[in-house]
Design a protein around this motif. Sequence first.
Motif, short mmCIF file in Angstrom:
data_model
loop_
_atom_site.label_atom_id
_atom_site.label_comp_id
_atom_site.label_asym_id
_atom_site.label_seq_id
_atom_site.Cartn_x
_atom_site.Cartn_y
_atom_site.Cartn_z
N ARG A 1 0.83 -1.27 0.14
CA ARG A 1 0.04 -0.02 -0.04
C ARG A 1 0.74 1.41 0.06
NH1 ARG A 1 -2.54 -1.61 5.51
NH2 ARG A 1 -0.73 -2.88 5.51
N ASP B 1 -10.40 -4.25 1.93
CA ASP B 1 -10.11 -2.69 1.66
C ASP B 1 -10.11 -2.30 0.33
OD1 ASP B 1 -8.88 -0.03 1.79
OD2 ASP B 1 -9.43 -0.22 3.98
N ARG C 1 -9.40 0.79 -0.99
CA ARG C 1 -8.34 1.58 -1.01
C ARG C 1 -7.06 0.98 -1.10
NH1 ARG C 1 -7.43 7.23 -0.28
NH2 ARG C 1 -5.68 7.98 0.57
N ARG D 1 -4.42 0.87 -4.33
CA ARG D 1 -2.93 1.15 -4.10
C ARG D 1 -2.07 0.00 -4.30
NH1 ARG D 1 -2.77 6.66 -1.18
NH2 ARG D 1 -4.67 7.42 -1.86
N HIS E 1 -9.71 5.63 -5.32
CA HIS E 1 -8.56 5.17 -4.39
C HIS E 1 -7.34 5.10 -4.99
CE1 HIS E 1 -12.54 4.30 -2.42
NE2 HIS E 1 -13.00 3.69 -3.41
#
Length: 437
Positions: free
Chosen positions: A136, A187, A189, A193, A270
């Motif tokens: 991330r 998740d 987001r 990423r 995101h």
Amino acid sequence: MRFTRDDFPPDFEFGVATSAYQIEGHAQGGAGSTHWDTFAATPGNVAGGETGAIACDHLNRWTEDLDLVRDLNADIYRFSISWARVLPEGRGPVNDAGLDFYDRLVDGMLERGIKPAVTLYHWEMPSALEDQGGWRNRDVANWFADYTELAMDRLGDRIWSAAPINEPWCVGWLSHFEGVHAPGLRDIRATARAMHHVLVSHGRAIEVMRGLGMTNLGAVCNFEWADPADERPETVLAARRYDAIYNRFFLEGLFKGRYPDEVLDGFAAHLPPGWQDDFATIMAPIDWLGLNYYTRKRIRHRDSAWPSYEDVEGPLPKTQMGWEIYPAGLKKFLVRTVQDYTGALPLYVTENGMANADEPGMPDTARIDYLERHFEAARSAISEGVPLKGYICWSLLDNYEWSFGYEKRFGLVHVDFASQTRTPKASYRALARAWRR
């Protein structure tokens, strides 16, 4: 097997694959903690609570295992390096014993006439870097580039081929959106990423290896053919969305410098700032593309938040994993990849195989049939002009099958995990005859 080497082009090469965490025994040899160690230590994540602490004890039995590769008449051995075995904290102090192990391993392949095909990351992020966000975190691209330079400065002069990251869909989506692999997140987001940073890290690693003078560099992506479960428009769109997330996201990033609209519908809000500027790095030229292929999915629409699909059970025979056996999908991917993305770039099947509930003495006919049918699909693709240059089977050994523990057996060689006894299966012997020079 219903084929021999002579049924393929003269320069076609055959091989077998493993991965570090699945076979080495990560609790040995000074390796640092990875997010798979902590994921497996969390109750409910892995069948039987099993871990990769000992696995196949390859760290101590590697000479026996390389003899098995040699006696299989394989040209190529595709293996991976554990980041945390080389750099226990992901950065900083080097574990010399880890680098020495891979040094001996590569030399052992060359001594046996085997071509070393290295993968730098097969899913084990060092825990110290996971603590800082892992995939991330934008900085992961530089962390990975530094690790690549350290490992390949030591080994790169003897490596036949190299790929940075195995199966980016699993690293990104399966691990951060579905949560069934480490780090076990759900998740969107984090997923957007991670998937983007995996590709940036790939590009940085290619740049580093080019700088070291290495050649024969590639990428390895996994693919699942997506068929709509019925002909309703919403079902067709759901299958296309699945295909975009699973198959086209990474290819379009690598070869077209963009992401599919069907993915951006969910990801656009995101992705990290300035993500569009990273494609110059992501598109670093490669020398070949590897396709990992096992199965297809039948997809239908689901009334839910994006991505609004689900898979339904299909009618075809299935492996121990519950995956449909669909060799036609391999040919479809080979043809489509050439037409839509790679042109004359050499392709390799870098993984293909099946899990079966094997024990020593079993006939192993299901695996032999599975492999025969997929090799035939590959031959058919070659006959239509696909520049397929090699075929690597998964896996040499029964091993630690991630969240499935030690139950699912993909190996050409049976492993008794209590005694670590290796017993070649009938499929191993059949391939050894087919691959005889």
